[in-house]
Design a protein around this motif. Structure first.
Motif, short mmCIF file in Angstrom:
data_model
loop_
_atom_site.label_atom_id
_atom_site.label_comp_id
_atom_site.label_asym_id
_atom_site.label_seq_id
_atom_site.Cartn_x
_atom_site.Cartn_y
_atom_site.Cartn_z
N PRO A 166 0.78 -1.22 0.00
CA PRO A 166 0.00 0.00 0.00
C PRO A 166 0.82 1.28 0.00
O PRO A 166 0.35 2.33 -0.41
N ALA A 167 2.08 1.24 0.46
CA ALA A 167 2.86 2.46 0.58
C ALA A 167 3.55 2.87 -0.73
O ALA A 167 3.99 4.00 -0.86
N ALA A 168 3.67 1.97 -1.67
CA ALA A 168 4.39 2.27 -2.91
C ALA A 168 3.44 2.70 -4.02
O ALA A 168 2.52 1.97 -4.35
N PRO A 169 3.66 3.88 -4.62
CA PRO A 169 2.80 4.35 -5.72
C PRO A 169 2.88 3.41 -6.92
O PRO A 169 3.91 2.77 -7.16
N ALA A 170 1.81 3.34 -7.67
CA ALA A 170 1.78 2.47 -8.86
C ALA A 170 2.65 3.04 -9.97
O ALA A 170 2.70 4.25 -10.19
N PRO A 171 3.37 2.17 -10.70
CA PRO A 171 4.16 2.64 -11.84
C PRO A 171 3.26 3.00 -13.01
O PRO A 171 2.23 2.35 -13.22
N ILE A 172 3.64 4.01 -13.77
CA ILE A 172 2.82 4.44 -14.91
C ILE A 172 3.62 4.52 -16.22
O ILE A 172 3.03 4.68 -17.29
N SER A 173 4.94 4.43 -16.14
CA SER A 173 5.73 4.49 -17.37
C SER A 173 7.05 3.76 -17.19
O SER A 173 7.54 3.59 -16.07
N LEU A 174 7.62 3.33 -18.32
CA LEU A 174 8.89 2.60 -18.32
C LEU A 174 9.75 3.12 -19.45
O LEU A 174 9.32 3.16 -20.61
N THR A 175 10.98 3.50 -19.13
CA THR A 175 11.93 3.98 -20.13
C THR A 175 13.27 3.30 -19.90
O THR A 175 13.74 3.22 -18.77
N VAL A 176 13.88 2.80 -20.96
CA VAL A 176 15.18 2.14 -20.85
C VAL A 176 16.16 2.88 -21.75
O VAL A 176 15.94 3.01 -22.96
#
Length: 247
Positions: free
Chosen positions: A99-109
């Protein structure tokens, strides 16, 4: 990620006519159909069901069975997705695993064409991780740790190819140690990881317990399909798994 790589029927498989020349696909978890994804045709994508294969019911001890409505902690990833079905230990999962970690919304490599949205992915009825049905976005396993969690592995998976071309995640297999990965998060600052290693995991020896780990040092795992295209299975032989650590 396929994840199976992902449960049954949710992903499109590469046509048999493409044979050994088939391109690749990304899938996480037992992701199914990490290959032959459709190009995005709208701003929103409907998540596809996880792979078509499921973990053996014999691998679930009675006490480890997930309660009705609760997803397994270690979904399978397969079918032109990510991993093939196998004896994957499962345990109850809850929607509030991290619950404490925000959801990821993007990925860049860095140094690749990987620059895509990330959407939450659950578990299909077959027990595989769900990934989007399009190649230009990936899924985060929302019942496990999120990027930035205190411990455990955050898993993001996607397709490796389409019926006509390779998808951005096809670059995962060639990432060099130290490559920088950035993960955007909802309502929070982006996180930076560096690649620690890249491995091929045979789908028929898929280790869901290690991939979907909830304890121990925090890591980010990027998953897609790889290895050889097997006409007899209409699937890839392996899953490509990138392990990254906080930079």
């Amino acid at each position: 990620m396929t994840t199976r790589t992902t449960p049954a029927g949710g992903y499109r498989r590469r046509p048999a006519s493409r044979g050994a020349a088939a391109a690749l696909v990304a899938g996480v978890l037992v992701l199914s159909g990490c290959g032959s994804a459709a190009p995005s045709t709208s701003g929103a994508s409907s998540p596809a069901a996880a792979t078509s294969s499921t973990a053996s019911s014999d691998a679930r001890p009675p006490q480890a069975s997930a309660p009705s409505g609760a997803p397994p902690s270690s979904p399978a990833i397969s079918s032109p997705g990510i991993a093939q079905p196998g004896d994957i230990p499962l345990r109850p999962a809850t929607l509030s695993a991290n619950p404490a970690a925000p959801a990821p919304i993007s990925l860049t490599v860095a140094g690749t064409a990987i620059d895509m949205p990330v959407v939450p992915g659950g578990v299909s009825a077959g027990g595989a991780m769900e990934i989007p049905d399009v190649f230009d976005r990936a899924a985060w396993y929302r019942f496990g740790p999120a990027p930035g969690a205190a411990e455990g592995t955050a898993v993001i998976a996607g397709h490796i190819d389409t019926t006509s071309d390779r998808a951005p995640l096809s670059a995962l297999k060639s990432l060099a140690t130290g490559t920088i990965i950035r993960v955007g998060r909802e309502g929070a600052s982006a996180l930076t990881y560096r690649v620690a290693g890249v491995e091929l995991m045979a789908k028929d020896k898929f280790d869901g317990a290690s991939l979907f780990r909830r304890s121990g040092p925090h890591e980010l795992k990027l998953v897609t399909c790889g290895g050889k295209w097997l006409d007899e299975r209409m699937d890839y032989s392996d899953n490509v798994i990138v392990t990254a650590v906080p930079a």
